[in-house]
Design an enzyme around this catalytic site. Structure first.
Site, PDB file in Angstrom:
ATOM      1  CB  CYS A 234     -13.545   3.442 -12.993  1.00 27.32           C
ATOM      2  SG  CYS A 234     -14.911   5.242 -13.346  1.00 27.32           S
TER       3      CYS A 234
ATOM      4  CB  CYS B  23     -18.374  -0.116 -15.611  1.00 28.72           C
ATOM      5  SG  CYS B  23     -18.360   0.112 -13.629  1.00 28.72           S
TER       6      CYS B  23
ATOM      7  CB  CYS C 167     -19.629   3.333 -19.410  1.00 27.71           C
ATOM      8  SG  CYS C 167     -18.473   5.113 -17.919  1.00 27.71           S
TER       9      CYS C 167
ATOM     10  CD  GLU D 135      -3.225  -0.570  -0.326  1.00 27.40           C
ATOM     11  OE1 GLU D 135      -3.465   0.687  -0.104  1.00 27.40           O
ATOM     12  OE2 GLU D 135      -3.567  -1.652  -0.635  1.00 27.40           O
TER      13      GLU D 135
ATOM     14  CB  CYS E 281     -22.549   5.118 -12.966  1.00 26.15           C
ATOM     15  SG  CYS E 281     -21.644   6.373 -12.901  1.00 26.15           S
TER      16      CYS E 281
HETATM   17  S1  SF4 Z   1     -20.159   3.905 -15.364  1.00 30.57           S
HETATM   18 FE1  SF4 Z   1     -19.632   5.121 -13.891  1.00 30.57          FE
HETATM   19  S2  SF4 Z   1     -18.360   4.224 -12.505  1.00 30.57           S
HETATM   20 FE2  SF4 Z   1     -18.863   2.694 -14.163  1.00 30.57          FE
HETATM   21  S3  SF4 Z   1     -16.676   2.836 -15.676  1.00 30.57           S
HETATM   22 FE3  SF4 Z   1     -17.765   4.572 -16.109  1.00 30.57          FE
HETATM   23  S4  SF4 Z   1     -18.026   6.742 -14.623  1.00 30.57           S
HETATM   24 FE4  SF4 Z   1     -16.993   4.664 -13.675  1.00 30.57          FE
END
Ligand code: SF4
Length: 363
Positions: free
Chosen positions: A203, A213, A210, A48, A219
């Site tokens: 992201c 995602c 997206c 980390e 989102c």
């Molecule tokens: S949907 Fe939202 S959280 Fe997912 S990659 Fe796109 S911007 Fe990021």
């Protein structure tokens, strides 16, 4: 336009968020990073700290070298400062290495080598903030503790359309409340790794994917095509520029005289060359200091380096010295070094490059 996160945060439950993230983690998350094997508090902490401001791919070889050389906190705590700074060379942000050593020595001296098991206990140690503490607790000790590193900030800012620069204190407070709300009680290690992975691989800063995602359906940034507006950028401040000169005395055998910098200040504890104000004449400085007549001076290409608070422009001056036995003794903070093999010394990256240049010139 960005909206305040508050209205939306209430309508998206934390468990829904974490469930989708965990399902995604099971399919796509990273499970073979070196620190994921045998994730002890020591190994998680080390990774980390290295990962603060540094990419995973860069960290992996450093992590392997460190853990091979110092498999436990006891070996690390006993290591000489110079050895650690040397192994850290190239990773940058050297305060991290200094804090690493201080924390290791404290844990050994005051906690019998055991990491504290609370956020409060961990954050008393140098270099461990609330997010690093959360990572140690969740990843190594499987205790529920939220994290808020750069990747998590980005995911949350976009998902909840959080306005304001993330490190502004008010925004930070909102983000801590959000990360706390979405962190689950079960499978907390997988969740923590999952949200870090999502930020690092899906992201991403410049091109979020997206379409793949797991959080896309809720989102807010994606829904309003405003991903690029989050997180907000740090308000720009023009950095001042400082100029300095470093003098590199070089003997006929090619060796150069290096000095260890004071612990405090830039490049604290690392090895560099004598630093002089730009108006000081290097030849005269050598005469005054050594009482002998130096040979030629050669101005090397200027080095520009940006620190968080200023730009530094360094003019390196190579000073040929003929005296084979200079008066400056081989003391702890001053050494004659072969630029081809500066072994065992912690070097700031620009100085490491300068030595490389000198060794090529010599060769
Ligand atoms: S949907 Fe939202 S959280 Fe997912 S990659 Fe796109 S911007 Fe990021």
């Amino acid at each position: 336009m960005p909206t305040n996160h508050q209205d939306s945060a209430h309508s998206i439950s934390g468990s829904d968020f974490s469930q989708r993230l965990l399902l995604w983690f099971d399919r796509e998350g990273r499970k073979n990073l070196p620190w994921q094997k045998n994730p002890t508090a020591y190994r998680v902490w080390l990774s980390e700290v290295m990962l603060q401001q540094t990419q995973v791919a860069t960290v992996i070889p450093y992590f392997k070298r460190f853990t091979e050389r110092y498999p436990t906190i006891f070996e690390l705590a006993a290591a000489p400062d110079d050895q650690i700074m040397h192994l850290w060379t190239g990773l940058g942000y050297y305060a991290r290495a200094r804090n690493l050593l201080k924390a290791a020595r404290l844990i050994v001296a005051e906690h019998a080598g055991q990491f504290p098991n609370t956020v409060e206990g961990l954050t008393t140690l140098p270099g461990i903030g609330k997010s690093t503490a959360g990572a140690i607790l969740s990843l190594a000790m499987k205790k529920r503790a939220p994290i808020l590193d750069g990747n998590v900030k980005r995911v949350l800012c976009r998902h909840y359309a959080v306005t304001g620069w993330p490190d502004r204190s008010e925004t930070l407070k909102q983000l801590w409340a959000l990360t706390d709300a979405v962190t689950p009680t079960g499978r907390v290690a997988d969740y923590t790794q999952g949200i870090m992975d999502l930020g690092a691989t899906v992201c991403t800063r410049t091109s979020p994917q997206c379409d793949i995602c797991p959080l896309a359906t809720t989102c807010l940034a994606f829904g309003s095509h405003t991903q690029h507006l989050f997180p907000e950028k740090k308000p720009k401040k023009k950095l001042p520029t400082r100029e300095t000169q470093i003098v590199i005395p070089q003997r006929v055998d090619g060796s150069v005289r290096m000095e260890r910098r004071p612990e405090r200040g830039i490049w604290g504890g690392l090895w560099s060359f004598s630093e002089l104000p730009t108006e000081v004449d290097a030849t005269q400085w050598w005469r005054d200091q050594e009482g002998s007549e130096p040979g030629d001076t050669i101005e090397l290409p200027v080095i520009a380096h940006t620190f968080s608070h200023f730009h530094l422009v360094i003019t390196p001056v190579l000073l040929k010295v003929n005296d084979p036995t200079p008066r400056v003794a081989e003391v702890d903070s001053c050494r004659w070094v072969d630029p081809r093999v500066p072994e065992g010394l912690g070097l700031p990256a620009p100085i490491a490059r300068l030595l490389e240049l000198l060794s090529q010139t010599e060769g």
